[in-house]
Design a protein around this motif. Sequence first.
Motif, PDB file in Angstrom:
ATOM      1  N   ARG A  62      39.381  30.874  41.118  1.00 23.43           N
ATOM      2  CA  ARG A  62      40.589  30.117  41.438  1.00 23.43           C
ATOM      3  C   ARG A  62      41.746  31.050  41.776  1.00 23.43           C
ATOM      4  O   ARG A  62      42.518  30.790  42.708  1.00 23.43           O
ATOM      5  N   ARG A  63      41.895  32.117  41.009  1.00 24.97           N
ATOM      6  CA  ARG A  63      43.007  33.039  41.248  1.00 24.97           C
ATOM      7  C   ARG A  63      42.845  33.760  42.593  1.00 24.97           C
ATOM      8  O   ARG A  63      43.828  33.969  43.318  1.00 24.97           O
ATOM      9  N   TYR A  75      45.681  33.850  45.556  1.00 22.74           N
ATOM     10  CA  TYR A  75      46.268  35.054  46.142  1.00 22.74           C
ATOM     11  C   TYR A  75      46.073  35.071  47.658  1.00 22.74           C
ATOM     12  O   TYR A  75      46.967  35.510  48.403  1.00 22.74           O
ATOM     13  N   ASP A 103      47.990  29.614  33.153  1.00 21.73           N
ATOM     14  CA  ASP A 103      48.398  28.931  34.379  1.00 21.73           C
ATOM     15  C   ASP A 103      49.900  29.016  34.619  1.00 21.73           C
ATOM     16  O   ASP A 103      50.348  29.304  35.735  1.00 21.73           O
ATOM     17  N   TYR A 129      47.576  36.783  34.980  1.00 21.85           N
ATOM     18  CA  TYR A 129      46.889  35.663  35.641  1.00 21.85           C
ATOM     19  C   TYR A 129      46.094  34.770  34.690  1.00 21.85           C
ATOM     20  O   TYR A 129      45.569  33.727  35.109  1.00 21.85           O
ATOM     21  N   PHE A 136      50.898  32.511  35.441  1.00 20.70           N
ATOM     22  CA  PHE A 136      50.395  32.879  36.766  1.00 20.70           C
ATOM     23  C   PHE A 136      51.296  32.340  37.865  1.00 20.70           C
ATOM     24  O   PHE A 136      51.582  33.042  38.845  1.00 20.70           O
TER      25      PHE A 136
END
Length: 617
Positions: free
Chosen positions: A71-72, A76, A25, A22, A28
């Motif tokens: 952000r991740r 998700y 970018d 992750y 990810f």
Amino acid sequence: MPERTENAAYLTTSLRVPYVRYCDDAEFEKHLSIVREQARLSQEIALFTEYSHRGYWPLDGVRRLAGLLKRRIAAYRRAGFARVGLNVLDTFGHMDDGWDRAEPPPMRTMVGLDGRVFRTCLCPTSDEFRTYIAEKYRILAGTGADFIWVDDDFKLKNHGGVEICFCPGCIARFNRAEGRSETFASLTEALRTDPFGRTADRWHRFTVGELTEVARIIRNAVRAADPAVELGMMTVPDDRFPEHILCFEAWMTALGARKGRPGSGFYTDATPTAILPKFLFCEYQLAHYPDAVTDRQVELENFPAQDFTKARTITKMEFLYGLMQGCTGISMSGVFGHQEERSLYDTREILERNAALFREVSRRAAALPDRGIYCSDPFGTGPRLMELSLPVTGDRKAACAFVLTGHAPDSYGDRELLELLSGALVVDAGALKRLEERGLARLCGVRIRRTYDNAVLERLTDHPLNGAGRGYRRNAWVTFAGDRAEAAALDLTDEKTEVLSELQSLLGEPFGPCMTVFANELGGTVAVCAYLFPDSWQFEAKRIQWTNLFDRIVPGGLPVRVDLPYKIVPVVRGDRAGRRLVMLTNMTFDAAGPFDVGIAAEDLCFLGPDGGLRPAA
């Protein structure tokens, strides 16, 4: 374990994702396109917050990481994962790792029992560390994560194979707390020469207490940032039984943990029976989790994440073993790069084909205590008994019989030993020596006459418990069994003592009994096996002998009895009302064919892949 309601899900599946999947970018987005399908089957996803096992990570970097994690986590959730959390790989640090490419810690580091000074693993008692770790967890708790796992560097031993922490600061703190004047030399010498003595006991309690305070600091830091974050802890056993039980109860309670992940390595199926010690060690930990820890996840691990380490069949078996232990879910390790699509496909197929069965096993196992033989040596004696088709448990409270070996009696008080001697008990020569020193050998019906370190074997007598194995001679090759391996010839101290095996020279010269069984004045039945060597038990004659022995000494007989010359491993859960849940695993590569299983049951049914019951033919 607290009872769960009938409306509970009974099965949580969680995927752990390494940092490398992750952090970039482009990578990810590629990862997310693969993992999105997993959201159908996994309620949770946890992101590792570090990529190396060193303890110190500068807080500026942790703050930058927190921005990325926010952000991740949102991405998700958009992909369909109901709960997204973090797995903090490093609290103290697992071992020295990457020290030559990282900023050195601006605080005290660990010192091992051997005097080794760590480069990157952090001392748990310094004020600088405690300020640092509170801030690290506070920052991570502000990412919007649903939960945070504390990984298994939270432990007393095995930081790169070293017991910690013996730095001047820790020893000074210990001396103040205990009113002592220990030096590094005096303290470490006391622990080496008398690992179960008073000094070792006080040191152990001191270190447990110091780490308990760190767990409390983490909890307070997380609650201050976000009270809704759920906390979890991965535990790992050490070789001090039963003292380290104190660790799990104290640390998880101080942390306010609701999630638990019992640890023990089974990283490859190269030796399938290596799953058995993992089963026992994990169950040992689960048996001593606080009741508040209701989400208990078995860890499926293939470190260091190689392609060919676990077959699907082995993975399914590992999942079922975890559920039979009393776990309520599965935590699947993260995967890297090109492995990800294949690994997740395999996992999805296992879950899709067996989800109903897994849920039903979890539901039924949660309602029943474990049943079996408890061994003080779960990495040695326990798995070998399982290979002889005997049910073994890692939960002392659920034991139908006990096996004490080596120095294990040193861990018990006289009252506890008398309780064990009044039940179904097996001891080896080492344990018998310690019982003799405590004045309790009379309750075993024998005493040690002489010990031998080479050129002896065991001959099974004509005793009925030996069945078809009467007269069998087993040579365990004492000389090859370790530097201090010994066998003992015994003297009978009571005319009621029965002899199952005798010690002989390689040429057949008799030296005296080496395996006996005795019904003592307390109402217990004690077997002494002075020629133990469990790595040399895989003979049909020994399987018959051990099965008959335990079937006799266990009140009411074994909870399940398997009679077949194969490695058919039973795991049993059951209650006093007669309900049983039994799992049998064929740990060989040969088809066993029909075989007899002895179990008391009015209605015997099989659980099918769909989770439904089918009447036994």
